[in-house]
Design a protein around this motif. Structure first.
Motif, PDB file in Angstrom:
ATOM      1  N   THR A   1       0.703  -1.184  -0.014  1.00  0.00           N
ATOM      2  CA  THR A   1       0.167  -0.047   0.058  1.00  0.00           C
ATOM      3  C   THR A   1       0.886   1.502  -0.174  1.00  0.00           C
ATOM      4  O   THR A   1       0.715   2.229  -0.707  1.00  0.00           O
ATOM      5  CB  THR A   1      -0.908   0.191   1.344  1.00  0.00           C
TER       6      THR A   1
ATOM      7  N   PHE B   1       0.825   3.894  -3.072  1.00  0.00           N
ATOM      8  CA  PHE B   1       0.473   5.451  -2.614  1.00  0.00           C
ATOM      9  C   PHE B   1       1.594   6.278  -3.016  1.00  0.00           C
ATOM     10  O   PHE B   1       1.468   7.522  -3.345  1.00  0.00           O
ATOM     11  CB  PHE B   1       0.158   5.585  -1.074  1.00  0.00           C
TER      12      PHE B   1
ATOM     13  N   VAL C   1      -0.355   7.972  -6.328  1.00  0.00           N
ATOM     14  CA  VAL C   1      -0.802   9.186  -5.518  1.00  0.00           C
ATOM     15  C   VAL C   1       0.070  10.359  -5.472  1.00  0.00           C
ATOM     16  O   VAL C   1      -0.123  11.336  -5.956  1.00  0.00           O
ATOM     17  CB  VAL C   1      -1.428   9.132  -4.183  1.00  0.00           C
TER      18      VAL C   1
END
Length: 220
Positions: free
Chosen positions: A58, A62, A66
């Protein structure tokens, strides 16, 4: 009192397929996955390691998707940080008059290299056998699976697709172990429907495709 009659043939001589099916269902999923550390991670027997893998994946997703951090910049920053830590560590040892420790060397055994080469060779041979088209059902399943992955990949990046695949790999085995009876029942019905569809496809389309005289070539 009313009596209920049972069929003696069905009670005394059960079908062997049913018995083998029950035997397969009673076999633990942990054993079917190999029974090692990988099975412990997939089934969340080692919760700390499984959670660490999910958290690490994760964080990487990210960071790149992101925050839009570039891979080359990340590798350069990691290398700079590692070199600074090693430089400070080696100089501190010299200041306190300790013997300088040798840096650990990365050693790859010959067995590990052979195992890796054997793994890729087996996968390549498996891909070649599927592409030959001898098992038509497996060939069509592979084509359909690749098409589905290509459609999904056109809507998301490769990293997101790999991240979702990792989440499914860590979630689906544990969910299957919990709801094994329900999933097996649905899978059996789906398999029967696929067999009927393949039989119709074979009788209407695939069976009409002309093929070469294989028997004549063998006799020669």
């Amino acid at each position: 009192m009313p009596r209920v009659k049972f069929d003696s043939a069905s009670d005394e001589q059960p079908k062997p397929t049913t018995r083998s099916h029950v035997h397969r269902r009673r076999r633990p999923l942990h054993d079917r996955l190999g029974g090692g550390k990988v099975a412990d991670v997939l089934l969340w027997r080692n919760k700390h390691l499984s959670a660490a893998i999910v958290a690490g994946a994760t964080f990487v997703w990210f960071l790149f998707e992101v925050v839009e951090y570039h891979f080359l910049a990340l590798m350069c920053h990691i290398s700079i940080a590692a070199m600074l830590v090693l430089f400070i560590w080696s100089n501190l040892e010299a200041l306190v008059h300790r013997d300088a420790r040798r840096m650990p060397e990365l050693v790859l055994s010959e067995e590990a290299i052979r195992g890796l080469a054997f793994f890729f060779h087996a996968k390549l041979s498996r891909l070649t056998s599927i592409a030959d088209g001898k098992d038509l059902k497996l060939f069509l399943s592979a084509i359909a699976s690749l098409w589905v992955v290509s459609v999904i990949g056109s809507y998301c990046s490769s990293l997101t697709l790999a991240y979702l695949g990792l989440l499914c790999l860590l979630a689906l085995p544990a969910l299957y172990e919990r709801y094994e009876d329900e999933v097996d029942h649905l899978a059996m019905r789906g398999s029967e429907d696929l067999k009927r569809f393949y039989q119709k496809l074979d009788s209407r389309i695939l069976g009409k495709i002309p093929r070469g005289p294989v028997n004549a070539k063998k006799s020669k």
